[in-house]
Design a protein around this motif. Structure first.
Motif, PDB file in Angstrom:
ATOM      1  N   ASP A 181     -11.536  -4.486  -4.199  1.00 51.49           N
ATOM      2  CA  ASP A 181     -10.196  -4.042  -3.539  1.00 51.49           C
ATOM      3  C   ASP A 181     -10.539  -4.167  -1.951  1.00 51.49           C
ATOM      4  OD1 ASP A 181      -7.785  -2.808  -2.667  1.00 51.49           O
ATOM      5  OD2 ASP A 181      -8.491  -0.996  -3.491  1.00 51.49           O
ATOM      6  N   SER A 214      -9.595  -2.568   0.656  1.00 52.04           N
ATOM      7  CA  SER A 214      -8.693  -1.328   0.739  1.00 52.04           C
ATOM      8  C   SER A 214      -9.195  -0.785   1.930  1.00 52.04           C
ATOM      9  CB  SER A 214      -9.392  -0.498  -0.392  1.00 52.04           C
ATOM     10  OG  SER A 214     -10.952  -0.141  -0.483  1.00 52.04           O
ATOM     11  N   SER A 224       0.111  -1.951  -0.144  1.00 54.88           N
ATOM     12  CA  SER A 224      -0.122  -0.875  -0.315  1.00 54.88           C
ATOM     13  C   SER A 224       1.077   0.191  -0.372  1.00 54.88           C
ATOM     14  CB  SER A 224      -1.095  -0.343   0.749  1.00 54.88           C
ATOM     15  OG  SER A 224      -1.289   1.259   0.709  1.00 54.88           O
TER      16      SER A 224
END
Length: 241
Positions: free
Chosen positions: A154, A156, A236
């Motif tokens: 991910d 992230s 996101s």
């Protein structure tokens, strides 16, 4: 807004008292210029007169080099098995990658491996640029004969690494098996990714390691893919990565 055709590239120099590293990365493959000359990589002779460190001529075909129409890969860290894993990672991720490292291998492989992964993590996040318009998540299985691994990533901006490799021996060539876990953790930290890599089965340590890096490569390729129609968008609910 970046063009979908623009290559994502980075060039990194990382010098410490323990290692000297030059690295060039293209997440989208293609040609890479030779790494620029530097005094750190001039022809160094040991006291015995034997050459050590990476070859000065970067066009020299090495055990971890592969130049094709779509990828330039040329890797020399002084740790042969590490070179082999980085080669597999770059090849199956679709990257072009040049690395040369002069490390304190008179001590052991720790600093060379750790710092190479740290430099590669920095290059990855630099080349990726703003984390917009990409798939963000990637996952893959990587088989190699009896071995099978799974990698999930991910992108992230929340660095975290979990790995389970189950190696049976302490060394593969001149690489300590502990350094694969530590190296990937170092890469995830500087790359700003959440990464899980698990070797699910396998009798041979070489196969276990290589299947893990191949799974990681395909997962990275998936996560870095630019999504048509999502240019500039952040994948996101927070609105930022």
């Amino acid at each position: 807004m970046a063009s979908l055709s623009a290559r994502r590239t980075a060039q990194i120099t990382r010098n410490t008292n323990e290692t000297k590293i030059q690295l060039s990365l293209s997440l989208d493959g293609g040609p890479l210029d030779l790494l620029p000359p530097t005094t750190e990589f001039e022809n160094h002779e040991s006291q015995s007169g034997r050459h050590h460190g990476p070859p000065e001529v970067q066009t020299t075909k090495m055990h971890a080099s592969q130049i094709t129409a779509t990828q330039h890969i040329w890797i020399w860290t002084g740790v042969g098995f590490l070179d082999h894993m980085l080669h597999a990672w770059a090849k199956h991720a679709g990257w072009s990658l040049r690395i040369r490292c002069r490390g304190d291998l008179a001590i052991d492989d720790h600093h060379t491996t750790e710092d190479t992964f740290l430099a590669l993590g920095t290059a990855f996040t630099t080349a990726l640029g703003p984390r917009t318009g990409i798939a963000r998540f990637g996952h893959a299985y990587g088989p190699l004969d009896e071995a099978l691994s799974r990698a999930v990533i991910d992108i992230s901006s929340r660095p975290f690494f979990v790995g389970d490799f189950g190696f049976k021996g302490p060394m593969m060539g001149n690489l300590n098996t502990q350094m694969i876990h530590h190296g990937l953790g170092s890469w995830a930290q500087n790359a700003g990714v959440t990464l899980h890599v698990d070797v699910l089965k396998g009798e041979n340590d070489h196969h276990r390691a290589e299947s893990a890096f191949k799974a990681l490569a395909v997962a990275c390729k998936m996560a870095c893919e630019r999504v048509v129609g999502k240019e500039g968008e952040v994948a996101s609910t927070k609105g930022v990565l």
